[in-house]
Design an enzyme around this catalytic site. Structure first.
Site, PDB file in Angstrom:
ATOM      1  N   ASP A 161      11.895  69.763  67.471  1.00 51.53           N
ATOM      2  CA  ASP A 161      11.167  70.605  68.439  1.00 51.53           C
ATOM      3  C   ASP A 161      10.115  69.766  69.179  1.00 51.53           C
ATOM      4  O   ASP A 161       9.999  69.810  70.404  1.00 51.53           O
ATOM      5  CB  ASP A 161      10.505  71.755  67.680  1.00 51.53           C
ATOM      6  CG  ASP A 161       9.949  72.832  68.608  1.00 51.53           C
ATOM      7  OD1 ASP A 161      10.446  72.948  69.747  1.00 51.53           O
ATOM      8  OD2 ASP A 161       9.019  73.539  68.191  1.00 51.53           O
ATOM      9  N   ASN A 180      22.597  71.288  64.667  1.00 47.57           N
ATOM     10  CA  ASN A 180      23.691  71.045  63.732  1.00 47.57           C
ATOM     11  C   ASN A 180      23.260  69.939  62.777  1.00 47.57           C
ATOM     12  O   ASN A 180      23.036  68.801  63.205  1.00 47.57           O
ATOM     13  CB  ASN A 180      24.959  70.612  64.485  1.00 47.57           C
ATOM     14  CG  ASN A 180      25.568  71.779  65.236  1.00 47.57           C
ATOM     15  OD1 ASN A 180      25.668  72.885  64.692  1.00 47.57           O
ATOM     16  ND2 ASN A 180      25.941  71.562  66.474  1.00 47.57           N
ATOM     17  N   LYS A 182      24.268  67.432  60.270  1.00 45.72           N
ATOM     18  CA  LYS A 182      25.573  66.832  59.943  1.00 45.72           C
ATOM     19  C   LYS A 182      25.552  66.027  58.640  1.00 45.72           C
ATOM     20  O   LYS A 182      26.528  65.974  57.925  1.00 45.72           O
ATOM     21  CB  LYS A 182      26.029  65.936  61.091  1.00 45.72           C
ATOM     22  CG  LYS A 182      26.405  66.759  62.328  1.00 45.72           C
ATOM     23  CD  LYS A 182      26.730  65.885  63.505  1.00 45.72           C
ATOM     24  CE  LYS A 182      27.323  66.680  64.643  1.00 45.72           C
ATOM     25  NZ  LYS A 182      28.698  67.155  64.375  1.00 45.72           N
ATOM     26  N   ARG A 203      12.323  77.840  85.885  1.00 44.98           N
ATOM     27  CA  ARG A 203      11.355  77.586  84.802  1.00 44.98           C
ATOM     28  C   ARG A 203      12.034  77.130  83.515  1.00 44.98           C
ATOM     29  O   ARG A 203      11.372  76.890  82.516  1.00 44.98           O
ATOM     30  CB  ARG A 203      10.552  78.866  84.531  1.00 44.98           C
ATOM     31  CG  ARG A 203       9.617  79.262  85.692  1.00 44.98           C
ATOM     32  CD  ARG A 203       9.111  80.689  85.500  1.00 44.98           C
ATOM     33  NE  ARG A 203       8.541  80.871  84.187  1.00 44.98           N
ATOM     34  CZ  ARG A 203       8.705  81.979  83.435  1.00 44.98           C
ATOM     35  NH1 ARG A 203       9.422  82.987  83.881  1.00 44.98           N
ATOM     36  NH2 ARG A 203       8.139  82.073  82.260  1.00 44.98           N
ATOM     37  N   LYS A 204      13.368  77.019  83.538  1.00 46.66           N
ATOM     38  CA  LYS A 204      14.104  76.689  82.307  1.00 46.66           C
ATOM     39  C   LYS A 204      14.421  75.192  82.223  1.00 46.66           C
ATOM     40  O   LYS A 204      14.982  74.625  83.161  1.00 46.66           O
ATOM     41  CB  LYS A 204      15.414  77.491  82.239  1.00 46.66           C
ATOM     42  CG  LYS A 204      15.195  78.978  82.110  1.00 46.66           C
ATOM     43  CD  LYS A 204      16.481  79.733  81.910  1.00 46.66           C
ATOM     44  CE  LYS A 204      17.290  79.812  83.179  1.00 46.66           C
ATOM     45  NZ  LYS A 204      18.447  80.736  83.048  1.00 46.66           N
TER      46      LYS A 204
HETATM   47  C1  ST9 Z   1      -1.315  72.751  77.800  1.00 46.24           C
HETATM   48  C2  ST9 Z   1       0.022  72.157  77.483  1.00 46.24           C
HETATM   49  C3  ST9 Z   1      -0.001  70.816  76.916  1.00 46.24           C
HETATM   50  C4  ST9 Z   1       1.308  70.199  76.778  1.00 46.24           C
HETATM   51  C5  ST9 Z   1       1.138  68.814  76.306  1.00 46.24           C
HETATM   52  C6  ST9 Z   1       2.406  68.089  76.190  1.00 46.24           C
HETATM   53  C7  ST9 Z   1       2.297  66.997  75.195  1.00 46.24           C
HETATM   54  C8  ST9 Z   1       3.620  66.449  74.807  1.00 46.24           C
HETATM   55  C9  ST9 Z   1       3.692  65.964  73.421  1.00 46.24           C
HETATM   56  C10 ST9 Z   1       3.653  67.044  72.387  1.00 46.24           C
HETATM   57  C11 ST9 Z   1       4.855  67.895  72.414  1.00 46.24           C
HETATM   58  C12 ST9 Z   1       4.606  69.009  71.551  1.00 46.24           C
HETATM   59  C13 ST9 Z   1       5.696  69.978  71.700  1.00 46.24           C
HETATM   60  C14 ST9 Z   1       5.406  71.044  70.778  1.00 46.24           C
HETATM   61  C15 ST9 Z   1       6.513  71.973  70.811  1.00 46.24           C
HETATM   62  C16 ST9 Z   1       6.118  73.135  70.015  1.00 46.24           C
HETATM   63  C17 ST9 Z   1       6.645  74.297  70.735  1.00 46.24           C
HETATM   64  C18 ST9 Z   1       6.465  75.523  69.938  1.00 46.24           C
HETATM   65  O1  ST9 Z   1       6.333  75.539  68.754  1.00 46.24           O
HETATM   66  S1  ST9 Z   1       6.486  76.944  70.825  1.00 46.24           S
HETATM   67  C19 ST9 Z   1       6.442  78.201  69.553  1.00 46.24           C
HETATM   68  C20 ST9 Z   1       7.776  78.838  69.367  1.00 46.24           C
HETATM   69  N1  ST9 Z   1       8.148  79.548  70.565  1.00 46.24           N
HETATM   70  C21 ST9 Z   1       7.647  80.762  70.817  1.00 46.24           C
HETATM   71  O2  ST9 Z   1       6.881  81.330  70.076  1.00 46.24           O
HETATM   72  C22 ST9 Z   1       8.130  81.354  72.105  1.00 46.24           C
HETATM   73  C23 ST9 Z   1       8.094  82.858  72.062  1.00 46.24           C
HETATM   74  N2  ST9 Z   1       8.710  83.371  73.279  1.00 46.24           N
HETATM   75  C24 ST9 Z   1       7.967  83.523  74.393  1.00 46.24           C
HETATM   76  O3  ST9 Z   1       6.763  83.354  74.411  1.00 46.24           O
HETATM   77  C25 ST9 Z   1       8.709  83.930  75.643  1.00 46.24           C
HETATM   78  O4  ST9 Z   1       9.968  84.476  75.308  1.00 46.24           O
HETATM   79  C26 ST9 Z   1       8.927  82.711  76.595  1.00 46.24           C
HETATM   80  C27 ST9 Z   1       7.561  82.145  77.040  1.00 46.24           C
HETATM   81  C28 ST9 Z   1       9.744  81.601  75.910  1.00 46.24           C
HETATM   82  C29 ST9 Z   1       9.701  83.178  77.824  1.00 46.24           C
HETATM   83  O5  ST9 Z   1       9.115  84.352  78.272  1.00 46.24           O
HETATM   84  P1  ST9 Z   1       8.839  84.624  79.824  1.00 46.24           P
HETATM   85  O6  ST9 Z   1       7.926  83.597  80.388  1.00 46.24           O
HETATM   86  O7  ST9 Z   1       8.461  86.045  79.932  1.00 46.24           O
HETATM   87  O8  ST9 Z   1      10.252  84.318  80.463  1.00 46.24           O
HETATM   88  P2  ST9 Z   1      11.392  85.346  80.897  1.00 46.24           P
HETATM   89  O9  ST9 Z   1      11.696  86.346  79.849  1.00 46.24           O
HETATM   90  O10 ST9 Z   1      11.022  85.821  82.280  1.00 46.24           O
HETATM   91  O11 ST9 Z   1      12.602  84.338  80.970  1.00 46.24           O
HETATM   92  C30 ST9 Z   1      12.628  83.276  81.902  1.00 46.24           C
HETATM   93  C31 ST9 Z   1      14.057  82.750  81.910  1.00 46.24           C
HETATM   94  O12 ST9 Z   1      14.347  82.163  80.634  1.00 46.24           O
HETATM   95  C32 ST9 Z   1      15.468  82.808  80.023  1.00 46.24           C
HETATM   96  N3  ST9 Z   1      15.249  82.891  78.602  1.00 46.24           N
HETATM   97  C33 ST9 Z   1      14.093  83.218  77.962  1.00 46.24           C
HETATM   98  N4  ST9 Z   1      14.271  83.138  76.638  1.00 46.24           N
HETATM   99  C34 ST9 Z   1      15.556  82.754  76.444  1.00 46.24           C
HETATM  100  C35 ST9 Z   1      16.323  82.487  75.297  1.00 46.24           C
HETATM  101  N5  ST9 Z   1      15.815  82.582  74.075  1.00 46.24           N
HETATM  102  N6  ST9 Z   1      17.609  82.104  75.463  1.00 46.24           N
HETATM  103  C36 ST9 Z   1      18.141  81.967  76.689  1.00 46.24           C
HETATM  104  N7  ST9 Z   1      17.449  82.199  77.829  1.00 46.24           N
HETATM  105  C37 ST9 Z   1      16.180  82.595  77.703  1.00 46.24           C
HETATM  106  C38 ST9 Z   1      15.517  84.202  80.678  1.00 46.24           C
HETATM  107  O13 ST9 Z   1      16.815  84.742  80.606  1.00 46.24           O
HETATM  108  C39 ST9 Z   1      15.086  83.853  82.102  1.00 46.24           C
HETATM  109  O14 ST9 Z   1      16.187  83.259  82.766  1.00 46.24           O
HETATM  110  P3  ST9 Z   1      16.472  83.579  84.336  1.00 46.24           P
HETATM  111  O15 ST9 Z   1      16.650  85.035  84.420  1.00 46.24           O
HETATM  112  O16 ST9 Z   1      15.214  83.099  85.074  1.00 46.24           O
HETATM  113  O17 ST9 Z   1      17.689  82.779  84.650  1.00 46.24           O
END
Ligand code: ST9
Length: 237
Positions: A161, A180, A182, A203-204
């Site tokens: 992740d 997966n 493996k 946004r994806k």
């Molecule tokens: C300040 C930032 C700093 C960044 C620094 C960067 C530093 C880099 C280095 C460090 C990296 C660290 C990375 C850490 C990663 C940890 C991430 C987590 O744990 S996160 C924790 C774990 N994660 C969570 O807790 C996330 C919980 N979920 C959520 O909060 C929300 O569902 C959301 C934000 C993910 C999307 O909501 P929402 O904004 O309302 O979006 P919509 O509903 O409007 O959909 C938009 C589009 O997406 C599609 N789509 C959406 N979902 C799915 C899906 N599953 N399947 C398929 N498709 C999906 C949907 O169909 C639509 O498509 P279209 O119609 O446009 O074609």
């Protein structure tokens, strides 16, 4: 493998506490000095070698640091806590102040950086911005055990992740992660996670990665992830 892990553990315990320094300060210190030490811990960059790193990890680290010299690659620093500005930015997206007490929030830290040296997640990420890909070098320590002698799949999922997330940049959330598994990963071994951005659609962000042994002969895991750029107009909580 387990013998070398035990030997590693002995030296880890011998070194315990030295990395952070601050918690070893005695309690009679002046508050100003305590604050200074705490600040040092918060701003410490953890994506750098420490004595618990194996020869393999150090060797790979040096190779990638060489690649950074011409600017094509960069090493991403890693902190326990986000800067105040980053935290404020993120709050505007999803943090309902009613959900987490301010005091609790002040204790928050990235959980992968919450272990003593060598016991948990030891990793560094290198990024190639032009090629939209990252390489994560990861050594999973003995506290990440699942099946005896093997790395827990959840620990691997966590690193996947983070590795995929490091390809994105900006404010994103993981919407989908598909892994997966493996081959099982031996505890205390080093793996290389190669991640890339495959497609950007509004946004994806569609990403993928593979996890291999240092000699590249063993493919441990393959994964895909969907990350969504947060919409400032929407609250996620
Ligand atoms: C300040 C930032 C700093 C960044 C620094 C960067 C530093 C880099 C280095 C460090 C990296 C660290 C990375 C850490 C990663 C940890 C991430 C987590 O744990 S996160 C924790 C774990 N994660 C969570 O807790 C996330 C919980 N979920 C959520 O909060 C929300 O569902 C959301 C934000 C993910 C999307 O909501 P929402 O904004 O309302 O979006 P919509 O509903 O409007 O959909 C938009 C589009 O997406 C599609 N789509 C959406 N979902 C799915 C899906 N599953 N399947 C398929 N498709 C999906 C949907 O169909 C639509 O498509 P279209 O119609 O446009 O074609």
């Amino acid at each position: 493998m387990l013998r070398s892990c035990t030997a590693g553990l002995r030296s880890i315990w011998a070194l315990r506490g030295r990395r952070e320094g601050a918690p070893r300060l005695s309690m009679d210190l002046q508050p100003a000095r305590r604050l200074f030490s705490t600040e040092k811990v918060i701003h410490k960059d953890w994506a750098l070698p420490n004595p618990s790193w194996s020869k393999d990890l150090k060797l790979l680290f040096d190779q990638f640091m060489k690649k950074c010299e011409d600017g094509s690659w960069e090493r991403l620093p890693s902190y326990k806590r986000r800067s105040t500005q980053e935290s404020e930015d993120f709050k505007t997206y999803f943090l309902d102040p009613k959900l987490v007490e301010e005091e609790r929030l002040s204790q928050a830290q990235l959980f992968t950086r919450g272990f003593e040296d060598g016991l948990g997640f030891e990793y560094v990420i290198f990024k190639n911005n032009d090629e939209k890909r990252t390489v994560c070098l990861f050594q999973g320590g003995p506290y990440l055990q699942g099946v005896p002698g093997l790395l827990h799949g959840g620990a691997m999922a966590t690193m996947i992740d983070i590795a995929l997330g490091s390809c994105t940049g900006g404010a994103v959330m993981t919407a989908n992660l598909n892994i997966n598994f493996k081959r099982p990963v031996p505890l205390c071994s080093v793996v290389v996670i190669n991640s890339q951005l495959d497609k950007l659609e509004g946004r994806k962000l569609f990403l993928s990665c593979n996890v291999r042994s240092v000699d590249e002969k063993t493919l441990y895991s393959e994964a895909t992830g969907l990350f969504i750029k947060l919409d400032p107009e929407k609250s996620s909580t």
